[in-house]
Design an enzyme around this catalytic site. Structure first.
Site, PDB file in Angstrom:
ATOM      1  N   LYS A 130     -56.566 -76.576  14.748  1.00 24.19           N
ATOM      2  CA  LYS A 130     -55.911 -76.012  13.559  1.00 24.19           C
ATOM      3  C   LYS A 130     -55.763 -74.498  13.644  1.00 24.19           C
ATOM      4  O   LYS A 130     -54.714 -73.948  13.354  1.00 24.19           O
ATOM      5  CB  LYS A 130     -56.705 -76.255  12.270  1.00 24.19           C
ATOM      6  N   ARG A 158     -60.900 -78.712   1.916  1.00 30.39           N
ATOM      7  CA  ARG A 158     -61.714 -79.561   2.776  1.00 30.39           C
ATOM      8  C   ARG A 158     -62.270 -80.764   2.035  1.00 30.39           C
ATOM      9  O   ARG A 158     -63.008 -81.555   2.604  1.00 30.39           O
ATOM     10  CB  ARG A 158     -62.881 -78.747   3.323  1.00 30.39           C
ATOM     11  N   ARG A 203     -65.884 -73.680  23.443  1.00 26.92           N
ATOM     12  CA  ARG A 203     -65.328 -72.595  22.613  1.00 26.92           C
ATOM     13  C   ARG A 203     -66.295 -71.411  22.554  1.00 26.92           C
ATOM     14  O   ARG A 203     -67.494 -71.573  22.429  1.00 26.92           O
ATOM     15  CB  ARG A 203     -65.088 -73.136  21.198  1.00 26.92           C
ATOM     16  N   ARG A 233     -70.348 -69.911  18.554  1.00 28.99           N
ATOM     17  CA  ARG A 233     -70.539 -69.894  17.106  1.00 28.99           C
ATOM     18  C   ARG A 233     -71.779 -70.689  16.741  1.00 28.99           C
ATOM     19  O   ARG A 233     -72.053 -71.716  17.360  1.00 28.99           O
ATOM     20  CB  ARG A 233     -69.319 -70.516  16.441  1.00 28.99           C
ATOM     21  N   ARG A 235     -70.922 -82.434  11.726  1.00 27.99           N
ATOM     22  CA  ARG A 235     -69.639 -81.848  11.309  1.00 27.99           C
ATOM     23  C   ARG A 235     -68.549 -82.920  11.268  1.00 27.99           C
ATOM     24  O   ARG A 235     -67.695 -82.918  10.390  1.00 27.99           O
ATOM     25  CB  ARG A 235     -69.243 -80.715  12.266  1.00 27.99           C
TER      26      ARG A 235
HETATM   27  P1  ADP Z   1     -64.451 -75.758  11.905  1.00 26.89           P
HETATM   28  O1  ADP Z   1     -63.132 -76.158  11.306  1.00 26.89           O
HETATM   29  O2  ADP Z   1     -64.410 -75.730  13.394  1.00 26.89           O
HETATM   30  O3  ADP Z   1     -65.613 -76.518  11.349  1.00 26.89           O
HETATM   31  P2  ADP Z   1     -64.478 -73.317  10.326  1.00 26.89           P
HETATM   32  O4  ADP Z   1     -64.549 -71.950  10.884  1.00 26.89           O
HETATM   33  O5  ADP Z   1     -63.245 -73.722   9.595  1.00 26.89           O
HETATM   34  O6  ADP Z   1     -64.768 -74.269  11.529  1.00 26.89           O
HETATM   35  O7  ADP Z   1     -65.705 -73.526   9.313  1.00 26.89           O
HETATM   36  C1  ADP Z   1     -67.042 -73.254   9.655  1.00 26.89           C
HETATM   37  C2  ADP Z   1     -67.981 -73.698   8.526  1.00 26.89           C
HETATM   38  O8  ADP Z   1     -67.694 -72.941   7.328  1.00 26.89           O
HETATM   39  C3  ADP Z   1     -67.831 -75.148   8.107  1.00 26.89           C
HETATM   40  O9  ADP Z   1     -68.598 -76.008   8.905  1.00 26.89           O
HETATM   41  C4  ADP Z   1     -68.317 -75.105   6.652  1.00 26.89           C
HETATM   42  O10 ADP Z   1     -69.727 -75.077   6.571  1.00 26.89           O
HETATM   43  C5  ADP Z   1     -67.809 -73.760   6.172  1.00 26.89           C
HETATM   44  N1  ADP Z   1     -66.466 -73.900   5.533  1.00 26.89           N
HETATM   45  C6  ADP Z   1     -65.271 -73.467   6.025  1.00 26.89           C
HETATM   46  N2  ADP Z   1     -64.264 -73.746   5.176  1.00 26.89           N
HETATM   47  C7  ADP Z   1     -64.838 -74.388   4.114  1.00 26.89           C
HETATM   48  C8  ADP Z   1     -64.339 -74.957   2.904  1.00 26.89           C
HETATM   49  N3  ADP Z   1     -63.036 -74.956   2.611  1.00 26.89           N
HETATM   50  N4  ADP Z   1     -65.232 -75.512   2.056  1.00 26.89           N
HETATM   51  C9  ADP Z   1     -66.536 -75.544   2.327  1.00 26.89           C
HETATM   52  N5  ADP Z   1     -67.080 -75.041   3.451  1.00 26.89           N
HETATM   53  C10 ADP Z   1     -66.254 -74.475   4.341  1.00 26.89           C
END
Ligand code: ADP
Length: 223
Positions: A13, A88, A124, A157, A168
């Protein structure tokens, strides 16, 4: 215009969002980046989010909404924006409607096989300085372990640990996947094969956006 990117962690994404940003000029808003930045800067929302991040679950809706509200208020979002990692879950989709409804939207579901996703997450790396993303197999920096853009040492990360991947994925299946039916019912969902190269993934995204933004004639004229 609002472009929503849906897909599992590691589905691509963020990278697709970067290409949409370069091609169309809309800012890309990643709630993961907003959260990491808030945690790093120890802002009030960041302090609340810190204990919930990096465990494979979601941060509280109200915290993420607070960060998103601030970001969408910036003038660069007026004409449109790309959301990477938001909404999400269903209640976030409704929060988004309440915050900025009425705007035309397109949702892309990046469909990537679980084995491909796991491989991508394991390889990554991220720059903690400028948030650039690398991959030790497919997108290596010029000098091993160092960011091309700002020279900072690359890191894995916190939540990219292999032992956190199943949690996840579970969060994605239970909380985020119901959004597929939600956007399908709204008639705005486009499914994109995310298993190929980034260019292969971006091509159908671009044809949909060209068609929507410029009409069918212009999109046909482009190769
Ligand atoms: P990925 O899509 O690879 O999991 P992100 O960088 O989008 O990585 O998100 C990392 C973490 O941040 C998620 O695992 C979650 O804990 C938190 N997070 C990100 N976006 C949201 C959201 N919209 N609502 C709740 N938690 C979020």
């Amino acid at each position: 215009m609002r472009v929503i990117l849906l897909g599992a962690p590691g589905s691509g994404k963020g990278s697709v969002g970067d290409l949409v940003r370069s091609a169309y000029g809309f800012p890309k808003i990643s709630t993961g980046d907003l959260l990491r930045e808030a945690v790093q800067n120890k802002t009030p929302l960041g302090v609340q989010a810190a204990s919930q991040m990096g465990k494979g679950g979601l941060v509280d809706d109200a915290i993420v909404l607070g960060l998103l509200r601030e970001r969408l208020a910036r003038p660069d979002c007026r004409a449109g924006y790309i959301l990477d990692g938001y909404p999400r879950n269903l209640s976030q989709a409704k929060d988004l409607e309440a915050l900025d409804g009425g705007r035309p939207e397109i949702a892309f579901l990046i469909e990537t096989r679980e084995d491909v996703v796991v491989r991508r997450i394991e390889s990554r790396r991220m720059c903690p300085g400028c948030e650039a993303i690398y991959n030790v197999i497919t997108k290596k920096p010029a000098q091993e372990g160092v960011c091309d853009a700002c020279g900072t040492a690359l890191v894995r990360r916190q939540d990219d640990r292999p032992d956190l991947v199943p949690e996840r994925m579970k969060t994605y299946h239970t909380k985020t996947e119901p959004l597929i039916a939600y956007y399908q019912a709204k008639g705005v969902l486009h499914r994109i094969d995310g298993n190929g190269t980034l260019e292969e993934t971006f091509r159908p995204v671009r044809s949909v956006l060209d068609r929507v933004l410029h009409g069918p004639a212009e999109s046909q004229a482009k190769p």
